[in-house]
Design an enzyme around this catalytic site. Structure first.
Site, PDB file in Angstrom:
ATOM      1  N   GLU A   1      -5.438 -20.607 -17.245  1.00  0.00           N
ATOM      2  CA  GLU A   1      -6.026 -21.083 -16.001  1.00  0.00           C
ATOM      3  C   GLU A   1      -6.991 -22.203 -16.339  1.00  0.00           C
ATOM      4  O   GLU A   1      -8.187 -21.998 -16.542  1.00  0.00           O
ATOM      5  CB  GLU A   1      -6.782 -19.943 -15.297  1.00  0.00           C
ATOM      6  CG  GLU A   1      -7.186 -20.316 -13.889  1.00  0.00           C
ATOM      7  CD  GLU A   1      -8.585 -19.858 -13.482  1.00  0.00           C
ATOM      8  OE1 GLU A   1      -8.953 -20.139 -12.342  1.00  0.00           O
ATOM      9  OE2 GLU A   1      -9.290 -19.243 -14.291  1.00  0.00           O
TER      10      GLU A   1
ATOM     11  N   ASP B   1      -1.362  -0.916  -4.152  1.00  0.00           N
ATOM     12  CA  ASP B   1      -1.389  -0.056  -5.340  1.00  0.00           C
ATOM     13  C   ASP B   1      -0.046  -0.114  -6.066  1.00  0.00           C
ATOM     14  O   ASP B   1       0.898  -0.754  -5.593  1.00  0.00           O
ATOM     15  CB  ASP B   1      -1.739   1.392  -4.950  1.00  0.00           C
ATOM     16  CG  ASP B   1      -0.889   1.869  -3.769  1.00  0.00           C
ATOM     17  OD1 ASP B   1       0.347   1.816  -3.872  1.00  0.00           O
ATOM     18  OD2 ASP B   1      -1.473   2.266  -2.736  1.00  0.00           O
TER      19      ASP B   1
ATOM     20  N   ASP C   1      -3.930   3.928   2.159  1.00  0.00           N
ATOM     21  CA  ASP C   1      -5.396   3.898   2.290  1.00  0.00           C
ATOM     22  C   ASP C   1      -5.924   2.490   2.608  1.00  0.00           C
ATOM     23  O   ASP C   1      -7.132   2.250   2.550  1.00  0.00           O
ATOM     24  CB  ASP C   1      -6.070   4.451   1.028  1.00  0.00           C
ATOM     25  CG  ASP C   1      -5.810   3.559  -0.193  1.00  0.00           C
ATOM     26  OD1 ASP C   1      -5.007   2.605  -0.094  1.00  0.00           O
ATOM     27  OD2 ASP C   1      -6.411   3.817  -1.248  1.00  0.00           O
TER      28      ASP C   1
ATOM     29  N   HIS D   1      -4.643 -17.052  -5.505  1.00  0.00           N
ATOM     30  CA  HIS D   1      -5.628 -16.237  -4.788  1.00  0.00           C
ATOM     31  C   HIS D   1      -6.992 -16.898  -4.656  1.00  0.00           C
ATOM     32  O   HIS D   1      -7.912 -16.288  -4.123  1.00  0.00           O
ATOM     33  CB  HIS D   1      -5.773 -14.908  -5.530  1.00  0.00           C
ATOM     34  CG  HIS D   1      -6.382 -15.114  -6.890  1.00  0.00           C
ATOM     35  ND1 HIS D   1      -5.711 -15.774  -7.898  1.00  0.00           N
ATOM     36  CD2 HIS D   1      -7.598 -14.814  -7.377  1.00  0.00           C
ATOM     37  CE1 HIS D   1      -6.493 -15.850  -8.952  1.00  0.00           C
ATOM     38  NE2 HIS D   1      -7.643 -15.274  -8.666  1.00  0.00           N
ATOM     39  N   ASP D   2      -7.143 -18.105  -5.196  1.00  0.00           N
ATOM     40  CA  ASP D   2      -8.433 -18.807  -5.093  1.00  0.00           C
ATOM     41  C   ASP D   2      -8.365 -19.991  -4.146  1.00  0.00           C
ATOM     42  O   ASP D   2      -9.369 -20.682  -3.960  1.00  0.00           O
ATOM     43  CB  ASP D   2      -8.850 -19.358  -6.471  1.00  0.00           C
ATOM     44  CG  ASP D   2      -9.222 -18.269  -7.452  1.00  0.00           C
ATOM     45  OD1 ASP D   2      -9.706 -17.207  -7.013  1.00  0.00           O
ATOM     46  OD2 ASP D   2      -9.014 -18.488  -8.659  1.00  0.00           O
TER      47      ASP D   2
ATOM     48  N   ASP E   1      -3.511 -10.099 -16.158  1.00  0.00           N
ATOM     49  CA  ASP E   1      -4.570 -11.104 -16.087  1.00  0.00           C
ATOM     50  C   ASP E   1      -5.634 -10.715 -17.103  1.00  0.00           C
ATOM     51  O   ASP E   1      -6.170  -9.611 -17.037  1.00  0.00           O
ATOM     52  CB  ASP E   1      -5.154 -11.091 -14.663  1.00  0.00           C
ATOM     53  CG  ASP E   1      -5.643 -12.447 -14.219  1.00  0.00           C
ATOM     54  OD1 ASP E   1      -6.339 -13.096 -15.021  1.00  0.00           O
ATOM     55  OD2 ASP E   1      -5.336 -12.845 -13.083  1.00  0.00           O
TER      56      ASP E   1
ATOM     57  N   ASP F   1      -7.697 -15.932 -17.727  1.00  0.00           N
ATOM     58  CA  ASP F   1      -8.688 -16.337 -16.751  1.00  0.00           C
ATOM     59  C   ASP F   1      -9.749 -17.212 -17.417  1.00  0.00           C
ATOM     60  O   ASP F   1     -10.220 -16.902 -18.512  1.00  0.00           O
ATOM     61  CB  ASP F   1      -9.351 -15.071 -16.190  1.00  0.00           C
ATOM     62  CG  ASP F   1     -10.338 -15.368 -15.094  1.00  0.00           C
ATOM     63  OD1 ASP F   1      -9.885 -15.763 -14.010  1.00  0.00           O
ATOM     64  OD2 ASP F   1     -11.558 -15.206 -15.312  1.00  0.00           O
TER      65      ASP F   1
ATOM     66  N   ASP G   1       0.854  -1.192   0.000  1.00  0.00           N
ATOM     67  CA  ASP G   1       0.000   0.000   0.000  1.00  0.00           C
ATOM     68  C   ASP G   1       0.890   1.243   0.000  1.00  0.00           C
ATOM     69  O   ASP G   1       1.470   1.600   1.019  1.00  0.00           O
ATOM     70  CB  ASP G   1      -0.899  -0.066   1.252  1.00  0.00           C
ATOM     71  CG  ASP G   1      -1.775   1.162   1.411  1.00  0.00           C
ATOM     72  OD1 ASP G   1      -1.835   1.974   0.465  1.00  0.00           O
ATOM     73  OD2 ASP G   1      -2.393   1.296   2.480  1.00  0.00           O
TER      74      ASP G   1
ATOM     75  N   ASN H   1       0.011   4.504  -0.742  1.00  0.00           N
ATOM     76  CA  ASN H   1      -0.563   5.793  -0.319  1.00  0.00           C
ATOM     77  C   ASN H   1      -1.308   5.693   1.009  1.00  0.00           C
ATOM     78  O   ASN H   1      -1.987   6.626   1.420  1.00  0.00           O
ATOM     79  CB  ASN H   1      -1.477   6.368  -1.408  1.00  0.00           C
ATOM     80  CG  ASN H   1      -2.712   5.505  -1.614  1.00  0.00           C
ATOM     81  OD1 ASN H   1      -2.810   4.414  -1.061  1.00  0.00           O
ATOM     82  ND2 ASN H   1      -3.651   5.997  -2.397  1.00  0.00           N
TER      83      ASN H   1
HETATM   84  C1  NOJ Z   1     -10.738 -17.465 -11.924  1.00  0.00           C
HETATM   85  C2  NOJ Z   1     -10.158 -16.446 -11.004  1.00  0.00           C
HETATM   86  O1  NOJ Z   1      -8.925 -16.897 -10.544  1.00  0.00           O
HETATM   87  C3  NOJ Z   1     -11.153 -16.233  -9.901  1.00  0.00           C
HETATM   88  O2  NOJ Z   1     -10.636 -15.452  -8.863  1.00  0.00           O
HETATM   89  C4  NOJ Z   1     -12.388 -15.631 -10.519  1.00  0.00           C
HETATM   90  O3  NOJ Z   1     -13.387 -15.525  -9.541  1.00  0.00           O
HETATM   91  C5  NOJ Z   1     -12.927 -16.467 -11.675  1.00  0.00           C
HETATM   92  N1  NOJ Z   1     -11.901 -16.941 -12.552  1.00  0.00           N
HETATM   93  C6  NOJ Z   1     -13.904 -15.679 -12.510  1.00  0.00           C
HETATM   94  O4  NOJ Z   1     -13.234 -14.662 -13.208  1.00  0.00           O
HETATM   95 CA    CA Z   2      -3.230   2.211  -1.442  1.00  0.00          CA
END
Ligand code: NOJ
Ligand code: CA
Length: 574
Positions: free
Chosen positions: A280, A30, A26, A337-338, A99, A201, A22, A24
């Site tokens: 993906e 970023d 907030d 991240h999933d 992405d 994606d 981060d 700035n």
């Molecule tokens: C895969 C992404 O990694 C996930 O985070 C997203 O929710 C779905 N595709 C839909 O875009």
């Molecule tokens: Ca920020």
């Protein structure tokens, strides 16, 4: 090794922009923050950065609902900030991948705003619109992967639109050539600016069966819900996954995707500098003939277990490598991240630190391009959120409401949501033992809570100078990989395949003549590995137990619990 392309030699690192740094103050990551951390990333030894979506977005799906494909989300900065980041990465020898979300846009994207405005709007056909069924209900029984029907009724025009993911993510109609043209323009915009490629994606869901047949699966939402609730075994999870796939079989994996990927690949190939596409998806078919679709397709099956055992890894490698078309290059990952963080996903609750190291060593020594997820390198763990108002992931918020609607108590529904939410692996990066883990200034409310374990050494600053830290473990492994042709280019040959507790394999590089032996004790037991190889001993290149430089006798290699041994059998051309 000289014949390898840059993306075959590289280690990729996924940055989740909202949670990385981060700049700035907030509470949200970023580009100014990311720019300031490039030296850190260089010191880690990664070669390419994949950014989760940084585009303007209403964040119904945390950036995966894009409302402008050529912009920068205001909370992340400006296009100039992005350029500075890109230039800064390039100046340090690191590439940058974006992405690319092709399947759907945000419902707030101007294309969809126009499309839904009237049945005869020129962009009506940019999305998938259908009349209601005779009873007024949805056109068919398809589900959204994120729960509920895949169809959303839009009263002003009296039709339903299709969405594979959230209803705020209407699917584009890729059968309309105008959609393709518009999206390819956005792709060129970034390629012209100098980005090095894209993580694609959800490519599997770009086309649906044009006949829109009903599915016949019996799997109900409530069963899927129970699966989250009960901690099921990998076998049960796999069975459920198979049922799940059956339910969605008309909604993904269409052959038309391959033509589209070929087209996108040809577009990239017009550009100099070997730009790269990572898909993906599990399906190796997206490699095409090995050189005409995607460069890399994630080996997701490897991580679909709660324990990486030698047998699991051997079976995965045997299957995966045998399926690859000639010339295709593997791509391994153990977190994103999933999904549950590497540390939390595969631990046994007792030896999590040791197991995390063994698994990192696995990822960085298997054949193929490794993709790391930010925070993994300092041993960040999942955070179980305690309160409903802390949830940011709509998947979990929807699940909570659904569960409560099914009569489950709010407390229990919250526990379920906390366990399944993707928020758990998206908490802010832990930079220091300081308030807010040094991610944001003290007193600022970060967009997701910071994991309090930053105060127990899970932070960059504390680990930076500690030679035994997880961070320096990753640095050592990454540096070793970079200077060891066999680890980068070599083939994969499993040895001692009967061993239950340890995994052993060779990596043999023809060009340099180098052969390495990797031995990973994946158990809490002392073990002795006996090899009958043409080489009686190995020079230890990397050890979790301080044996570097020693000569190890392969007729009886003693392994401490969770010991990692990487040795060199031959060096230079025979
Ligand atoms: C895969 C992404 O990694 C996930 O985070 C997203 O929710 C779905 N595709 C839909 O875009
Ligand atoms: Ca920020």
């Amino acid at each position: 090794m000289a014949h390898l392309r840059w993306w075959q030699r590289a280690t990729f690192y996924q940055i989740y922009p909202r949670s990385f740094a981060d700049g700035n103050g907030d509470g949200i990551g970023d580009f100014v923050g990311m720019l300031a951390k490039l030296d850190y990333l260089q010191s880690l030894g990664v070669d390419a950065l994949w950014l989760s979506p940084h585009f303007p977005s209403p964040n119904a799906d945390m950036g995966y609902d894009v409302s402008d494909y050529t912009g920068v989300a205001p909370e992340y900065g400006t296009l100039d900030d992005f350029r500075r980041f890109l230039d800064g990465a390039h100046a340090r020898g690191m590439r940058v991948l974006l992405d690319l979300v092709l399947n759907h846009t945000s419902e707030q994207h101007p294309w969809f705003v126009e499309s839904r405005s009237s049945r005869d709007n020129p962009k009506r056909d940019w999305y998938v619109w259908r009349d209601p069924a005779p009873d007024g209900g949805p056109p068919n029984n398809w589900n959204s992967a994120f729960g509920g029907s895949a169809w959303e009724f839009d009263p002003p025009t009296g039709q339903y639109y299709y969405h594979f993911f959230f209803k705020q993510q209407p699917d584009l109609n890729w059968r309309n050539p105008e959609v393709k043209q518009a999206m390819w323009q956005a792709v060129r915009f970034w390629l012209d600016m100098g980005v090095d490629g894209f993580r694609l994606d959800a490519i599997g869901t770009i086309f649906e069966d044009p006949a829109y047949p009903n599915h016949t699966s019996k799997l109900s939402q409530i069963e899927m819900l129970r699966a989250w609730r009960e901690n099921r075994s990998p076998e049960e999870q796999q069975a459920l996954m198979a049922e799940f796939m059956d339910m969605f079989k008309h909604q993904f994996g269409r052959p038309e995707v391959h033509d589209l990927m070929k087209e996108l690949r040809a577009l990239l190939d017009e550009y100099p500098g070997d730009r790269v596409l990572i898909g993906e998806d599990d399906d190796v078919a997206y490699y095409g003939n090995g050189d005409d679709e995607l460069h890399l397709v994630f080996n997701f099956p490897l991580m679909r277990t709660n324990r990486l055992t030698p047998a699991w890894v051997r079976a995965n490698q045997a299957e995966r490598l045998s399926k690859l078309p000639p010339g295709a290059w593997p791509c391994n990952t153990l977190g994103n991240h999933d999904s549950t963080r590497l540390w939390s996903a595969f631990g046994d609750g007792q030896h999590d630190a040791e197991i995390a190291r063994v698994n990192a060593a696995l990822l960085l020594t298997l054949r193929g391009t490794p993709v790391l997820y930010n925070g993994e390198e300092i041993g960040m763990t999942d955070l179980l959120l305690e309160r409903f108002d802390q949830l940011r992931d709509n998947q979990a918020i929807n699940l909570y409401h659904f569960a409560v609607g099914e009569g489950i108590s709010p407390d229990e529904a919250m526990r379920m949501a906390a366990r399944m939410t993707r928020d758990r692996c998206r908490t802010p990066m832990q930079w220091a033992n300081a308030p807010n883990a040094g991610f944001s200034p003290p007193g600022v409310q970060t967009w997701l809570p910071v994991n309090p374990n930053y105060a127990q050494g899970v932070n960059v600053a504390d680990q930076d100078g500690d030679p035994n830290s997880m961070l320096n473990f990753y640095r050592r492994l990454l540096a070793l990989r970079k200077r060891t042709p066999a680890l980068m280019a070599g083939d994969y040959v499993p040895v001692n395949e009967e061993a239950q507790d340890y995994l052993a394999f060779l990596r043999r590089d023809e060009d340099s003549g180098q052969i390495c032996l990797v031995v990973l004790n994946m158990s809490a037991q002392f073990r002795e590995a006996r090899f009958t190889l043409p080489w009686p001993s190995a020079r230890c290149l990397f050890s979790s137990h301080g044996h570097e430089g020693e000569t190890a006798h392969l007729s009886a290699l003693r392994l401490a619990p969770f010991e990692i041994f990487i040795g060199e059998l031959t060096h230079g051309r025979a």
